[in-house]
Motif scaffolding. Structure first.
Motif, short mmCIF file in Angstrom:
data_model
loop_
_atom_site.label_atom_id
_atom_site.label_comp_id
_atom_site.label_asym_id
_atom_site.label_seq_id
_atom_site.Cartn_x
_atom_site.Cartn_y
_atom_site.Cartn_z
N ALA A 5 0.86 -1.19 0.00
CA ALA A 5 0.00 0.00 0.00
C ALA A 5 0.89 1.23 0.00
O ALA A 5 2.05 1.17 0.42
CB ALA A 5 -0.91 0.00 1.23
N GLY A 6 0.34 2.33 -0.48
CA GLY A 6 1.10 3.56 -0.48
C GLY A 6 0.24 4.76 -0.79
O GLY A 6 -0.88 4.64 -1.31
N LYS A 21 0.09 2.54 7.98
CA LYS A 21 -0.20 1.33 8.77
C LYS A 21 -1.68 0.99 8.76
O LYS A 21 -2.05 -0.18 8.82
CB LYS A 21 0.30 1.51 10.20
N SER A 22 -2.55 2.00 8.68
CA SER A 22 -3.98 1.70 8.63
C SER A 22 -4.34 0.95 7.35
O SER A 22 -5.32 0.20 7.31
CB SER A 22 -4.80 2.99 8.74
N GLY A 36 6.63 -3.42 7.19
CA GLY A 36 7.56 -2.31 7.06
C GLY A 36 6.85 -1.07 6.54
O GLY A 36 5.84 -1.17 5.83
N CYS A 37 7.38 0.08 6.88
CA CYS A 37 6.80 1.35 6.44
C CYS A 37 7.94 2.34 6.22
O CYS A 37 8.89 2.40 7.01
CB CYS A 37 5.83 1.88 7.50
N GLY A 48 4.07 1.14 2.30
CA GLY A 48 3.89 0.13 3.34
C GLY A 48 3.90 -1.27 2.78
O GLY A 48 3.50 -1.50 1.63
N HIS A 49 4.30 -2.23 3.61
CA HIS A 49 4.50 -3.59 3.14
C HIS A 49 4.16 -4.59 4.24
O HIS A 49 4.44 -4.36 5.42
CB HIS A 49 5.96 -3.78 2.72
N ARG A 50 3.51 -5.69 3.85
CA ARG A 50 3.33 -6.86 4.71
C ARG A 50 4.00 -8.04 4.03
O ARG A 50 3.79 -8.28 2.84
CB ARG A 50 1.84 -7.17 4.92
N ARG A 51 4.81 -8.78 4.79
CA ARG A 51 5.68 -9.79 4.18
C ARG A 51 5.22 -11.21 4.44
O ARG A 51 4.96 -11.59 5.59
CB ARG A 51 7.11 -9.63 4.71
N LEU A 52 5.12 -11.99 3.36
CA LEU A 52 5.00 -13.44 3.42
C LEU A 52 6.32 -14.00 2.92
O LEU A 52 6.62 -13.93 1.73
CB LEU A 52 3.84 -13.93 2.55
#
Length: 639
Positions: A5-6, A21-22, A36-37, A48-52
């Motif tokens: 997201a960004g 983060k939201s 991470g942000c 923003g990032h969510r990691r798998l």
């Protein structure tokens, strides 16, 4: 494989960590292994990032990832399967690497080749790359739209991008609501929007497959198409045996690349031709070649969804594949478990879209995988849409053969079409065809066309739809394709496959599973669309070249099986039993009866009559679902 997201602001408003983060917290399922942000030092941009974690599980692979002394910053959702080969090529050019991830290879490739690096990648992706030197945000999507990339553009204010549509509920100053013309269109054509870059929500669009966006801080946006399959077609041998050997070589290499993983891999196996071809070829390759690069120790398991006592159950065929390969099968019953109604309602909110069948059945497959420690699934998607895998595709080809007065091919396709139908339909269709010949073919094709154009045959269900209210991109096809080939090309690039890919991405990622699809290797897709029609559809079979290539690899009964069974919910059974109360309650609710999108009283009367007579047909069941789906989605969104 992750979620991203960004936000990039075009005014003096500053982007905050809280805003980013939201957007990423709500997609923790896409990346449970890390987050991470990054906020640009001038505060107009946040990523923003969510990691798998799949390749390089260490912190060296964390994102956002920076490169070239901070010039480049990347958030990446996807996999570059040929990253090892690209890394070696880049090393020869003087580049060095600090991680063992494909993310760092992507950054180095951009640094070396610029945006042309996309042409070198074999994989799938949706990423955002900020280049401090050019002051440009680059949003790029893979060739066929395997990974999603949505964006909200508010002229003169901001651009927000995300991996899932429900993230936009958390954008400050934006109230998400339905785009009336798009929703009306989708209700009457559930395959119609995805490949065209639209959604059912106002202002939320997609970076289209094979496209990228460049965004400047002053709000300037440019859209570029970087991939067009029609421009990439190649010369193929005339001999069918040679074609099948080349096809097999490409397919095997596509699987080898997709077996690269630092985590466990399994296969989603239905017992149909496509998923069985993937699973059996994996076993065939591993038995021949022991030195496959980064093959995990755990790769042998297959996960099989079963529907005992319903029209969708294919357990017997999956068992034949497992016996043939000596593989390990994990079977799970989709008709048991928590309350069906509760699962249905929660999944409608989670999938956040309208479709022709309930999508929570995907949770069974990928949820079972996750519970058993699997992170990557090898799936068989894409074959139906490029090799005449649906009866409607064969019927289009049959109609075309008839107009060309090709008697031999017409007879061949007639047998093929009938053999794909369930036995109870096959006999009736064969009798009609025998009695009416050409008129039957045209009549059947006209019915299919109407079904493709509107999901509901009863015109009274909807008000006449004004297509002029829509602004949809065109759907160009190769000029030399005949009508049947053009329809197939459209299904692959614009309608059926993009919708299927959206569904499976959402279903897998909501269970933290990455799907890999060997048939969607761009080299294989390019090859198949370069083949003559008879190589894909002929000799009594759809998917002809795949069947030929699988001789000796698949069990013969699976290789030559013709009946088409889709991976759909058994709605007929559920409407008669578990979902009957829900169905009747909802069609009698005030919000359903007064909807602006359908004629509630007409549909209610139809539903009550069908329930009373207990004669739900497959067509009627799937005809009703998109309307019920939309009703429940927006009803729950309003609560």
């Amino acid at each position: 494989m992750c979620g991203i997201a960004g936000i990039i602001q075009f005014t003096s408003k500053q982007v905050t960590t809280h805003e980013i983060k939201s957007l990423t917290d709500v997609i923790a399922h896409r990346g449970p292994d890390g987050e991470g942000c990054w906020i640009h030092q001038q505060n107009f941009l946040g990523l923003g990032h969510r990691r798998l974690s799949i390749l390089d599980l260490s912190e060296q692979g964390a994102q956002p990832m920076h490169y070239a002394d901070g010039r480049l910053t990347l958030i990446f959702n996807g996999e570059i399967f040929n990253f090892a080969e690209l890394r070696e090529e880049l090393k020869q050019k003087g580049y060095s690497f600090h991680s063992d991830s494909d993310t760092e290879v992507l950054l180095a490739a951009y640094h070396c080749w610029g945006k042309d690096c996309l042409q070198r990648f074999n994989g799938f992706w949706a990423f955002a790359l900020w280049d401090e030197q050019t002051k440009e945000l680059w949003l790029a999507r893979d060739r066929f739209g395997i990974k999603p990339l949505y964006y909200l553009y508010q002229s003169g204010e901001q651009l927000v991008f995300a991996s899932e549509t429900h993230q936009f509920k958390h954008v400050e100053g934006y109230q998400r609501e339905a785009e009336a013309s798009h929703l009306s269109y989708l209700l009457q054509n559930p395959w119609g929007l995805e490949g065209l870059g639209k959604t059912i929500f106002k202002q939320i669009e997609q970076v289209r497959p094979g496209h990228y966006l460049t965004v400047k801080p002053d709000g300037t946006i440019q859209t570029v198409q970087w991939w067009n399959t029609a421009d990439e077609l190649i010369d193929v041998p005339e001999n069918f045996d040679t074609q099948s050997k080349e096809f097999l070589a490409l397919f095997e290499d596509a699987i080898k690349l997709r077996l690269r993983s630092d985590v466990s891999i399994a296969s989603a196996l239905s017992g149909g031709l496509d998923s069985s071809a993937v699973y059996c070829t994996i076993h065939h390759l591993v038995s021949k070649q022991k030195d496959l690069y980064r093959l995990p120790a755990d790769w042998q398991r297959a996960f099989v969804a079963v529907f005992p006592g319903t029209e969708q159950d294919e357990r017997v065929y999956a068992e034949q594949v497992l016996q043939h390969t000596h593989g390990t099968g994990e079977f799970f019953d989709m008709t048991t478990g928590a309350d069906l109604t509760d699962r249905l309602l929660s999944s409608i909110t989670a999938y956040d879209t309208v479709y022709s069948t309930p999508l929570f059945i995907l949770d069974g497959v990928y949820g079972a995988m996750r519970s058993k420690g699997i992170t990557v699934s090898m799936d068989g998607h894409g074959v139906d849409e490029m090799m005449y895998g649906y009866p409607a595709n064969v019927l289009q080809a049959l109609q075309y053969a008839h107009t060309q007065q090709d008697a031999a091919y017409t007879n061949d396709l007639t047998d093929t079409y009938l053999s794909m139908l369930p036995p109870d339909q096959r006999q009736a269709k064969a009798k009609e065809l025998s009695n009416n010949g050409t008129s039957f073919i045209h009549k059947q094709w006209n019915r299919v066309k109407r079904k493709l154009q509107t999901n509901v045959q009863e015109a009274a269900w909807f008000e006449p739809f004004d297509a002029s209210a829509l602004s949809l991109p065109s759907m160009p096809v190769p000029k030399h394709f005949n009508r049947a080939e053009a329809q197939l090309y459209t299904a692959f690039h614009y309608t059926v496959l993009p919708t299927v890919l959206r569904n499976f991405d959402r279903g897998a990622m909501r269970n933290s599973i990455e799907i890999r699809m060997p048939f969607l290797d761009y080299r294989l897709v390019r090859y198949v669309f370069s083949l003559p029609m008879q190589s894909k559809l002929g000799g009594g079979f759809a998917k002809r070249i795949l069947r030929e290539a699988m001789k000796g690899i698949l069990p013969e009964n699976i290789r030559t099986r013709k009946l088409k069974t889709g991976f759909n919910a058994p709605l007929q059974s559920w409407y008669r039993n578990e979902l009957k109360t829900l169905l009747l309650d909802e069609v009698n609710s005030a919000s359903f009866l007064t909807s602006d999108y359908w004629n509630g009283k007409v549909i209610r009367d139809f539903t009550e009559r069908t329930c009373k007579q207990n004669n739900w047909t497959e067509a009627a069941s799937f005809r009703l679902w998109p309307v019920l789906n939309a009703h429940l989605l927006f009803k729950q969104s309003d609560n």
